[in-house]
Design an enzyme around this catalytic site. Structure first.
Site, PDB file in Angstrom:
ATOM      1  N   LYS A 168      59.441  42.582   7.133  1.00 18.15           N
ATOM      2  CA  LYS A 168      58.658  43.575   7.575  1.00 18.15           C
ATOM      3  C   LYS A 168      59.261  44.496   8.804  1.00 18.15           C
ATOM      4  O   LYS A 168      58.059  45.692   7.877  1.00 18.15           O
ATOM      5  CB  LYS A 168      57.702  42.616   8.765  1.00 18.15           C
ATOM      6  CG  LYS A 168      56.822  41.871   7.955  1.00 18.15           C
ATOM      7  CD  LYS A 168      56.040  41.045   8.969  1.00 18.15           C
ATOM      8  CE  LYS A 168      55.546  40.025   8.318  1.00 18.15           C
ATOM      9  NZ  LYS A 168      54.361  38.795   9.152  1.00 18.15           N
ATOM     10  N   GLN A 197      54.296  37.446  14.983  1.00 17.24           N
ATOM     11  CA  GLN A 197      54.253  35.866  14.175  1.00 17.24           C
ATOM     12  C   GLN A 197      54.091  34.800  14.098  1.00 17.24           C
ATOM     13  O   GLN A 197      54.270  34.685  15.508  1.00 17.24           O
ATOM     14  CB  GLN A 197      55.856  36.252  13.897  1.00 17.24           C
ATOM     15  CG  GLN A 197      56.277  35.808  13.246  1.00 17.24           C
ATOM     16  CD  GLN A 197      55.529  35.999  11.212  1.00 17.24           C
ATOM     17  OE1 GLN A 197      55.844  38.180  11.101  1.00 17.24           O
ATOM     18  NE2 GLN A 197      56.186  35.170  10.413  1.00 17.24           N
ATOM     19  N   ASP A 239      46.766  42.296  11.520  1.00 18.19           N
ATOM     20  CA  ASP A 239      46.434  40.841   9.896  1.00 18.19           C
ATOM     21  C   ASP A 239      45.419  40.445  10.313  1.00 18.19           C
ATOM     22  O   ASP A 239      44.893  39.781   8.824  1.00 18.19           O
ATOM     23  CB  ASP A 239      47.589  39.240  11.135  1.00 18.19           C
ATOM     24  CG  ASP A 239      48.948  39.829  10.987  1.00 18.19           C
ATOM     25  OD1 ASP A 239      49.582  39.029   9.905  1.00 18.19           O
ATOM     26  OD2 ASP A 239      49.965  39.490  12.277  1.00 18.19           O
TER      27      ASP A 239
HETATM   28  N1  GUN Z   1      53.179  33.368   9.783  1.00 14.81           N
HETATM   29  C1  GUN Z   1      53.001  33.225   8.779  1.00 14.81           C
HETATM   30  N2  GUN Z   1      52.592  34.392   7.398  1.00 14.81           N
HETATM   31  C2  GUN Z   1      52.208  34.966   8.115  1.00 14.81           C
HETATM   32  C3  GUN Z   1      51.455  36.088   8.542  1.00 14.81           C
HETATM   33  O1  GUN Z   1      50.635  36.905   7.551  1.00 14.81           O
HETATM   34  N3  GUN Z   1      50.801  36.921   9.984  1.00 14.81           N
HETATM   35  C4  GUN Z   1      51.643  36.617  10.996  1.00 14.81           C
HETATM   36  N4  GUN Z   1      51.045  36.951  11.963  1.00 14.81           N
HETATM   37  N5  GUN Z   1      52.088  35.611  11.106  1.00 14.81           N
HETATM   38  C5  GUN Z   1      52.208  34.558  10.036  1.00 14.81           C
END
Ligand code: GUN
Length: 288
Positions: A53, A97, A120
């Site tokens: 990211k 996350q 998100d």
């Molecule tokens: N863990 C697995 N996929 C995601 C996601 O799309 N966003 C976040 N914040 N955590 C994750």
């Protein structure tokens, strides 16, 4: 069967070029989109996702900050950090996350994030807008939005199609079902207890698996000519990254299929970038 490999990596690259131009236009107006990412603990998969990211932000000119917090940090400390980031005008998006350590109440963390920075699209009010079909003017959940985009850019129609989703998570299965309903599909959502999973999958024009179980979707579960989207990210016995779908056999039957890696994963990251830029633009519009 001439099977089309849905190259998420390539589509994501095209989208990043578009996003980069958009970020440049914003920078000319003095606006720099900024993403704050919070990661708690030592989950090795999460670390890789966060690194990807951050790298994607750098590629398109979004500024990013990663907060690496120790496993035993308290919930209050995390909320304190989120509250500070909520007020920080250089931060357009906040992402925590997942998964979080067991002593942290995930729902409370999500609720602490400013709605307008919830890139998100996890906050109940933001996901509620998806439920109501209010659409494109708000944040879209990243993985489902990435799947719809890959289908759209590959000219795979959704209206009127039978879509079967295997997996009912809050991050993928459930929001994806809503978005597919909004897009005019007839949707079946399956889970690990579903009876006659094979028969249900065989009914799919578009089959999407988001379970996290290598080899779950075998060729005998796929209708000739179906489009297959693989959201799974698993390590096989040799430590290789594989999806939920038996790619080599299913690709002989499907008309289109996403690979793992290089399918849905890169699209998810791009949707996060889009949401971050959107947030920065909305903030600037409010000031002008
Ligand atoms: N863990 C697995 N996929 C995601 C996601 O799309 N966003 C976040 N914040 N955590 C994750």
């Amino acid at each position: 069967m001439d099977t089309k490999i849905l190259d998420g990596k390539k589509i994501a690259q095209e989208l990043k070029t578009e996003i980069k131009s958009e970020v440049l236009r914003l920078k000319e107006k003095g606006i720099v989109p900024g993403l704050a990412v919070i990661i708690v603990g030592e989950d090795s998969a999460s670390k890789i996702y966060v690194k990807n990211k951050k790298r994607a932000c750098e590629e398109v000119g979004i500024s990013s900050e990663v907060y690496e917090l120790e496993e035993k940090i308290s919930q209050e400390e995390i909320i304190k950090l989120i509250t500070k980031l909520n007020k920080d005008e250089t931060i357009s998006g906040i992402l925590v996350q997942l998964p979080l350590p067991k002593h942290i109440d995930k729902e409370k963390i999500i609720l602490a994030i400013d709605l307008k920075k919830d890139v998100d699209c996890f906050h109940p009010e933001n996901i509620g807008k998806i439920f109501l079909g209010l659409g494109q003017e708000f944040f879209l959940p990243c993985t489902p939005a990435g799947i719809l985009e890959i289908l759209k850019r590959s000219e795979i129609e959704i209206i009127g199609k039978d879509v079967v989703i295997v997996g009912r998570s809050n991050i993928v299965g459930k929001p994806l079902a809503l978005m597919m309903i909004n897009a005019g599909a007839t949707v079946t959502v399956c889970n690990s207890k579903t009876k006659n999973l094979k028969e249900k999958c065989l009914g799919a024009d578009i089959l999407i698996s988001a379970v996290g179980h290598a080899g779950l979707i075998t060729a005998d579960m796929v209708k000739q000519g179906a489009a297959v989207v693989d959201v799974g990210m698993n390590r096989n016995n040799e430590g290789k990254l594989v999806g939920d779908v038996d790619f080599s056999e299913v690709s002989k039957i499907a008309s289109a299929i996403t690979p793992v890696p290089g399918g849905v994963g890169p699209m998810t990251v791009v949707e996060l970038l889009k949401n971050t830029v959107k947030s920065a633009k909305d903030f600037a519009d409010k000031l002008s």
